[in-house]
Motif scaffolding. Structure first.
Motif, mmCIF file in Angstrom:
data_model
loop_
_atom_site.group_PDB
_atom_site.id
_atom_site.type_symbol
_atom_site.label_atom_id
_atom_site.label_comp_id
_atom_site.label_asym_id
_atom_site.label_seq_id
_atom_site.Cartn_x
_atom_site.Cartn_y
_atom_site.Cartn_z
ATOM 1 N N PHE A 208 -44.374 -35.121 -22.015
ATOM 2 C CA PHE A 208 -45.837 -35.103 -22.149
ATOM 3 C C PHE A 208 -46.489 -34.062 -21.251
ATOM 4 C CE2 PHE A 208 -45.019 -39.306 -23.980
ATOM 5 C CZ PHE A 208 -45.840 -39.231 -25.094
ATOM 6 N N ALA A 209 -45.804 -33.654 -20.190
ATOM 7 C CA ALA A 209 -46.354 -32.593 -19.348
ATOM 8 C C ALA A 209 -46.286 -31.236 -20.054
ATOM 9 C CB ALA A 209 -45.598 -32.533 -18.022
ATOM 10 N N ASN A 210 -45.338 -31.117 -21.002
ATOM 11 C CA ASN A 210 -45.174 -29.845 -21.713
ATOM 12 C C ASN A 210 -45.392 -30.014 -23.216
ATOM 13 O OD1 ASN A 210 -43.767 -27.914 -19.512
ATOM 14 N ND2 ASN A 210 -42.944 -29.985 -19.304
ATOM 15 N N ILE A 211 -46.260 -30.940 -23.583
ATOM 16 C CA ILE A 211 -46.429 -31.269 -24.997
ATOM 17 C C ILE A 211 -46.971 -30.093 -25.807
ATOM 18 C CG2 ILE A 211 -48.787 -32.186 -24.728
ATOM 19 C CD1 ILE A 211 -47.947 -34.417 -26.702
ATOM 20 N N ASP A 212 -47.714 -29.209 -25.188
ATOM 21 C CA ASP A 212 -48.281 -28.079 -25.924
ATOM 22 C C ASP A 212 -47.243 -26.988 -26.208
ATOM 23 O OD1 ASP A 212 -50.738 -29.318 -25.883
ATOM 24 O OD2 ASP A 212 -51.351 -28.367 -24.000
ATOM 25 N N ARG A 213 -46.140 -26.988 -25.467
ATOM 26 C CA ARG A 213 -45.139 -25.934 -25.635
ATOM 27 C C ARG A 213 -43.909 -26.398 -26.410
ATOM 28 N NH1 ARG A 213 -46.710 -25.101 -20.188
ATOM 29 N NH2 ARG A 213 -44.821 -26.134 -19.410
ATOM 30 N N ILE A 214 -43.950 -27.620 -26.952
ATOM 31 C CA ILE A 214 -42.771 -28.172 -27.638
ATOM 32 C C ILE A 214 -42.381 -27.308 -28.833
ATOM 33 C CG2 ILE A 214 -41.977 -30.122 -29.047
ATOM 34 C CD1 ILE A 214 -43.452 -31.978 -27.208
ATOM 35 N N ILE A 215 -43.360 -26.797 -29.553
ATOM 36 C CA ILE A 215 -43.087 -26.028 -30.766
ATOM 37 C C ILE A 215 -42.325 -24.748 -30.445
ATOM 38 C CG2 ILE A 215 -45.232 -24.701 -30.727
ATOM 39 C CD1 ILE A 215 -43.546 -26.268 -33.823
ATOM 40 N N ASP A 216 -42.409 -24.261 -29.189
ATOM 41 C CA ASP A 216 -41.739 -23.023 -28.789
ATOM 42 C C ASP A 216 -40.366 -23.279 -28.188
ATOM 43 O OD1 ASP A 216 -43.994 -21.546 -29.558
ATOM 44 O OD2 ASP A 216 -44.955 -21.921 -27.606
ATOM 45 N N TRP A 217 -39.983 -24.537 -27.994
ATOM 46 C CA TRP A 217 -38.674 -24.839 -27.417
ATOM 47 C C TRP A 217 -37.560 -24.500 -28.405
ATOM 48 C CZ3 TRP A 217 -39.684 -30.319 -24.905
ATOM 49 C CH2 TRP A 217 -40.498 -30.148 -23.784
ATOM 50 N N GLY A 218 -36.347 -24.422 -27.884
ATOM 51 C CA GLY A 218 -35.205 -24.115 -28.744
ATOM 52 C C GLY A 218 -34.846 -25.279 -29.660
ATOM 53 N N GLU A 219 -34.083 -24.969 -30.670
ATOM 54 C CA GLU A 219 -33.701 -25.980 -31.671
ATOM 55 C C GLU A 219 -32.956 -27.151 -31.041
ATOM 56 O OE1 GLU A 219 -30.525 -26.354 -35.368
ATOM 57 O OE2 GLU A 219 -31.273 -24.383 -34.778
ATOM 58 N N GLN A 220 -32.004 -26.870 -30.145
ATOM 59 C CA GLN A 220 -31.202 -27.932 -29.545
ATOM 60 C C GLN A 220 -32.059 -28.883 -28.716
ATOM 61 O OE1 GLN A 220 -28.380 -25.494 -27.407
ATOM 62 N NE2 GLN A 220 -26.863 -25.634 -29.060
ATOM 63 N N LEU A 221 -33.003 -28.314 -27.955
ATOM 64 C CA LEU A 221 -33.869 -29.156 -27.137
ATOM 65 C C LEU A 221 -34.796 -29.995 -28.001
ATOM 66 C CD1 LEU A 221 -34.839 -30.041 -24.391
ATOM 67 C CD2 LEU A 221 -36.263 -28.005 -24.243
ATOM 68 N N GLN A 222 -35.302 -29.421 -29.075
ATOM 69 C CA GLN A 222 -36.170 -30.180 -29.980
ATOM 70 C C GLN A 222 -35.415 -31.348 -30.626
ATOM 71 O OE1 GLN A 222 -37.502 -27.058 -32.598
ATOM 72 N NE2 GLN A 222 -39.320 -26.577 -31.368
ATOM 73 N N MET A 223 -34.143 -31.161 -30.928
ATOM 74 C CA MET A 223 -33.340 -32.250 -31.500
ATOM 75 C C MET A 223 -33.181 -33.394 -30.503
ATOM 76 S SD MET A 223 -32.449 -31.348 -34.638
ATOM 77 C CE MET A 223 -30.886 -31.976 -35.163
ATOM 78 N N VAL A 224 -32.979 -33.056 -29.226
ATOM 79 C CA VAL A 224 -32.861 -34.107 -28.204
ATOM 80 C C VAL A 224 -34.195 -34.818 -28.027
ATOM 81 C CG1 VAL A 224 -32.246 -34.586 -25.804
ATOM 82 C CG2 VAL A 224 -31.030 -32.821 -27.052
ATOM 83 N N VAL A 225 -35.298 -34.087 -28.145
ATOM 84 C CA VAL A 225 -36.630 -34.707 -28.047
ATOM 85 C C VAL A 225 -36.800 -35.749 -29.149
ATOM 86 C CG1 VAL A 225 -39.102 -34.261 -28.348
ATOM 87 C CG2 VAL A 225 -37.743 -32.795 -26.846
ATOM 88 N N LEU A 226 -36.399 -35.413 -30.356
ATOM 89 C CA LEU A 226 -36.510 -36.366 -31.467
ATOM 90 C C LEU A 226 -35.639 -37.595 -31.231
ATOM 91 C CD1 LEU A 226 -36.479 -33.870 -34.482
ATOM 92 C CD2 LEU A 226 -38.404 -35.262 -33.710
ATOM 93 N N GLU A 227 -34.455 -37.398 -30.665
ATOM 94 C CA GLU A 227 -33.593 -38.540 -30.357
ATOM 95 C C GLU A 227 -34.245 -39.426 -29.302
ATOM 96 O OE1 GLU A 227 -30.590 -41.119 -30.689
ATOM 97 O OE2 GLU A 227 -30.894 -39.342 -31.943
ATOM 98 N N LEU A 228 -34.893 -38.815 -28.311
ATOM 99 C CA LEU A 228 -35.611 -39.593 -27.287
ATOM 100 C C LEU A 228 -36.748 -40.392 -27.912
ATOM 101 C CD1 LEU A 228 -36.387 -40.251 -24.309
ATOM 102 C CD2 LEU A 228 -37.775 -38.182 -24.339
ATOM 103 N N ILE A 229 -37.483 -39.769 -28.824
ATOM 104 C CA ILE A 229 -38.609 -40.458 -29.466
ATOM 105 C C ILE A 229 -38.105 -41.667 -30.260
ATOM 106 C CG2 ILE A 229 -40.364 -40.222 -31.264
ATOM 107 C CD1 ILE A 229 -40.770 -37.334 -30.322
ATOM 108 N N ARG A 230 -37.005 -41.500 -30.982
ATOM 109 C CA ARG A 230 -36.465 -42.633 -31.750
ATOM 110 C C ARG A 230 -36.067 -43.783 -30.825
ATOM 111 N NH1 ARG A 230 -34.235 -38.612 -35.440
ATOM 112 N NH2 ARG A 230 -32.437 -38.348 -34.088
#
Length: 950
Positions: A208-230
């Motif tokens: 949540f501290a970097n919520i505005d920059r999530i779209i610019d993160w790498g594919e692998q990190l975004q996949m881990v973010v989705l796993e955390l959300i689930r």
């Protein structure tokens, strides 16, 4: 004792290397020889060999080497050797490698550092890792990202050890600081994964501290973010609203893998229409943008799941789904059509049918080999649309009738069956369909299609002009009479040559056909395949009609259908034609045609004479044309149509019952909490969160929340594996999903001792295969452990799973205790689901498989009829088919024999007869009933043997 393995290497089954040879090569100064020797040692260790004498040699001669390949192989060797004794204590000689590992972690080459850190991730011995922790932490600040990303994984593996929190208690804080300053995508992904698994709160704060920059993160990190959300949303459903915003933002990511995972996560977390619409739209975009057929099939599966639970939203996407028909793969096209046909509504039916018509027109081009199969799928889809919405039939029926002469017989059959149903259910289209059918009848080249089209002509030609046109069309397709001349019959071989050429495609492949009641009948391959170009016969036209060619090829079943159709048309002509002269003229012409076919069947021109069934039908038509009664007229002109109407009504009734059975209404429990939507607080809630709350309330009220399963059904699938008095109690929960069986075994230590090396040993009987063997565990006193075992089913047979639980006690390590488990029986019905199969498809599949096994039995009888008559008289059997009809393929027709009068109503007689080269008959007869099993020996004397006696 089997152990878990983290390494798989191909091993060539040749002559295994000897330990002395490996030792000599390791002591040599040749780097290449050392590399080969290390590889051989690793392969021997992986295949269960124990070579402890090599360890000191490797420490002395291999450890100091600076070669990178040797260092990598050395780490693989250290990974697979036993580092503990039988009591779980670290071997003293393992301390020798600690200094080498520390040197590697401080090596100037980043590759050596990286592979050493990766090796530490697979170590479970805290005594070896503890002195290396400062070196591991120092690598978090290394200049090269390869080192940093492996250092983070090493920190996570150390923290996850049983004593990891004591060894490195500040790991989450260290990684949190590392994550805030790291720039490498892979290193950031590993760091976030460490926080996700070890310190979830820190991972959420960083997100949540970097919520505005999530779209610019790498594919692998975004996949881990989705796993955390689930994971977070499953444990705390009340906060899923703010996470759904992140998921919707990630739908605009550049990676298709992230987009797919976003859509799947949205569907699993939210029922709001906005979320479902966004997920379905994403799936449709992936369906069109991805070129991999496997990806398309997976996306179609997800759309199919959405269709089941959110049909109203998916209806809006039906045209987007249909765009997948542009893919040339037939599996994708079939699945696309199946989904689309369940989404048609009065609002979109016109667009769907228009799309299907365009696809049908495209199949006329010969670009692809399987256009005929695709056209058949489209015809079936249009047929379904026309049944659900009869008003669209008029827009498609005339287009489809252009394909009655299709070379793909299955496609042409679907068209003619569709026309037959539409002409009955849509009376307004009768005149136009009959006119079009009579105009295009000459194009039909398949006997089965001709038979169905002739039935339509005979039933639905009602006016005078239609009846006369129908008779004229049949006469034109039959050509000039007679079918052969008298000189042809006398010429013998000269006349038979051209006929045999026409019949060459059918004589070589005569086979039994399966009727609707399961009995056999004789047919030739010409009934199933399109007609080959006919050879001209003397006395015929220069251009042979389709009916004439098929009849000259020996298809007398079609000849019987032509006779029946002409008879119906003549009977109807008597009703609509006032001139008796014209009626008599038409009757005479019909009689001439019918008698000519009968004469052709009884002549020696064709290799095979007419079958008895067709002969009887043609003779019946002759009798009707010569002398017609009112009762017979009513049967032929009215009862046939009434039977067809009843068949359609019964089909409609069955489909309605199936729809009702699928629409199961689930109700909420009477003591469920009632939540009033209008009394809820809406402060700080977005529109999406409000929709999600409403949908959750509606699902809770109607009982549609998907539960983990009925508790009663769960209890039924729990099997007790050991007794209550055994020192170790075990029970298994069996989950069967298609061809995968998962055993969730709960093991409870009921003793006061610690059980070491406890292992669940399983074996299978039948076509079941254990995917992986469970590892060893240590069970504290009165503690429990969940062990999972995966089993694959490779065929539809009943299998058995059996095994033991083996363990050692802390008081007596040398003695192993074995507890035998109860067998687990896997029934075929556990992994077979019911499905429906059309009559045509069933008969096709039945004909393709060999269902009968033949046993040779000899007899001195040489005449088939005499033999079967002798059998029937000797055993007092009742024959469903008269002996006079058992000619030609008598072995198949004789399967209709039933010994009901002697052995009871349930007795079944199975007969197979073949004629040998010397003219004798051979075959077998077997009678099966609930009370007796009788074998009939074919010979001069027929003997019966009672089951169980000599």
């Amino acid at each position: 004792m089997e152990k878990s393995c983290t390494l798989v290497v191909h091993f060539d089954k040749g002559t295994p290397a000897l330990a002395n040879e490996i030792k000599e090569a390791l002591e040599a100064n040749d780097v290449t020889a050392k590399i080969e020797a290390l590889k051989k040692a690793i392969m021997l260790l992986l295949n269960g060999e124990t070579i402890p004498q090599l360890f000191i040699t490797i420490i002395r001669y291999v450890l100091p080497s600076e070669d990178h390949t040797i260092q990598k192989l050395l780490l693989l060797y250290l990974e697979i050797i036993d580092k503990t004794d039988s009591r779980g204590k670290v071997l003293p000689e393992m301390i020798l490698i600690c200094q080498n590992l520390r040197n590697n972690l401080q090596h100037p080459n980043e590759y050596i550092r990286g592979v050493t850190l990766r090796f530490l991730c697979r170590l479970n011995e805290s005594e070896i890792i503890e002195p290396l922790i400062p070196s591991i932490l120092s690598n978090l600040e290394h200049r090269h990202p390869f080192v940093r990303r492996n250092a983070v994984l090493a920190v996570m593996s150390v923290y996850n050890l049983p004593q990891g929190e004591q060894l490195l208690d500040s790991a989450p804080e260290i990684v949190d600081k590392f994550l805030s300053s790291e720039q490498d995508p892979s290193s950031k992904r590993n760091a976030f994964l460490m926080l996700f698994s070890c310190a979830q709160d820190r991972a959420i704060n960083y997100l949540f501290a970097n919520i505005d920059r999530i779209i610019d993160w790498g594919e692998q990190l975004q996949m881990v973010v989705l796993e955390l959300i689930r994971k977070v949303c499953r444990s705390n459903k009340g906060e899923k609203g703010k996470y759904i915003k992140i998921i919707i933002a990630l739908l605009n990511a550049s990676s298709t893998a992230v987009i797919y995972e976003c859509a799947s996560t949205l569907v699993s977390l939210s029922s709001a229409p906005t979320a479902i619409r966004a997920a379905s739209s994403t799936y449709c975009q992936l369906l069109l943008s991805q070129s991999d057929n496997n990806v398309k099939l997976i996306v179609l599966d997800r759309l199919n799941e959405l269709k089941s639970s959110n049909r109203e939203i998916m209806v809006e996407m039906v045209m987007d789904v249909l765009r997948a028909l542009s893919t040339p793969n037939h599996d994708i096209r079939r699945k696309t059509l199946d989904i689309a046909l369940e989404l048609i509504t009065p609002r979109n039916i016109d667009e769907v049918v228009m799309m299907l018509k365009k696809e049908v027109v495209k199949t006329q081009s010969g670009e692809h080999e399987k256009n005929g199969e695709y056209r058949q799928m489209l015809v079936q889809a249009i047929h379904t649309c026309a049944i659900k919405f009869p008003e669209v039939a008029s827009t498609v029926v005339h287009l489809l009738m252009d394909f009655l002469g299709d070379s793909n017989v299955a496609s042409a059959m679907d068209v003619v069956v569709f026309v037959r149903e539409i002409i009955e259910t849509n009376p307004k289209l009768r005149i136009s369909i009959i006119t079009r059918l009579l105009d295009t009848f000459y194009q039909i080249r398949a006997a089965r299609v001709c038979s169905c089209a002739l039935w339509i002509i005979g039933e639905y030609c009602l006016s005078l002009s239609e009846v006369e046109t129908g008779i004229a069309t049949i006469k034109q397709c039959l050509g000039d009479l007679p079918f052969y001349t008298i000189t042809e019959e006398g010429d013998g071989q000269e006349a038979s040559k051209p006929i045999q050429q026409v019949n060459s495609t059918t004589v070589s492949s005569r086979r039994p056909a399966i009727l609707a009641d399961g009995t056999y009948a004789t047919q030739s391959a010409a009934l199933e395949t399109a007609m080959s170009p006919p050879t001209l016969v003397q006395g015929s036209l220069s251009s042979i009609g389709n009916l004439r060619s098929l009849i000259l090829s020996g298809d007398f079943f079609l000849g019987a259908v032509v006779s029946c159709t002409l008879t119906k048309l003549v009977l109807r002509l008597e009703e609509v034609q006032t001139s008796k002269v014209e009626v008599n003229k038409a009757t005479t012409q019909a009689l001439l045609i019918v008698v000519s076919m009968l004469q052709l069947g009884q002549s020696s021109v064709l290799p095979h004479p007419i079958d008895n069934d067709s002969y009887d039908r043609i003779v019946l038509c002759i009798r009707l044309l010569c002398n017609t009664g009112d009762e017979i007229r009513k049967i032929w002109l009215q009862s046939c149509r009434e039977s067809f109407v009843k068949m359609l009504a019964d089909k409609q009734r069955r489909e309605t019952e199936e729809i009702k059975a699928k629409a199961q209404i689930s109700n909420a429990q009477p003591d469920d909490l009632i939540d009033f939507y209008h009394l809820k607080s809406r402060k700080g809630m977005s529109q999406l969160e409000l929709e999600d709350e409403v949908q959750d309330d509606l699902k809770r009220a109607t009982g549609e929340f998907t539960k983990d399963g009925d508790d009663a059904n769960k209890l039924n699938r729990i099997l007790q594996l050991t007794g209550f008095s055994d020192p170790v109690y075990a029970e298994a929960y069996v989950t069967v999903h298609h061809y995968d069986i998962v055993l969730d075994v709960t093991v409870i230590n009921r003793t006061k001792e610690t059980l070491q090396n406890l292992c669940l040993e399983l074996a299978t009987m039948g076509d079941l295969k254990l995917v992986e063997r469970p590892q060893n565990y240590t069970l504290a006193p009165e503690s429990s452990k969940q062990i999972k075992a995966n089993i694959k089913v490779s065929s539809t047979e009943t299998g058995v799973i059996f095994g033991n639980i083996v363990y050692e006690t802390s008081s007596n390590v040398l003695e192993r205790t074995v507890i035998v488990l109860n067998d687990i029986h896997i029934d075929i019905m556990d992994y077979i689901s019911p499905a429906s199969c059309a009559d045509v498809a069933f008969r096709t599949m039945w004909a393709e498989f060999e269902w009968e096994n033949k046993v040779a039995v000899n007899t001195v009888l040489q005449d088939e009829r005499e033999f079967l008559t002798h059998i029937i008289k000797s055993t007092n059997m009742k024959c469903l088919t008269p002996p006079s009809a058992l000619e030609g393929e008598c072995g198949f027709l004789a399967a209709n024999l039933y010994a009901k009068s002697v052995f009871g109503e349930d007795a079944l007689v199975n007969v197979s007869i073949e004629k040998q080269a010397d003219g004798k008959l051979s075959g077998y007869i077997r009678i099966r009933s609930k009370t007796q099993g009788i074998a009939l020996s074919l010979g001069d004397k027929i003997t019966l043997k009672q089951k169980g006696t000599a």
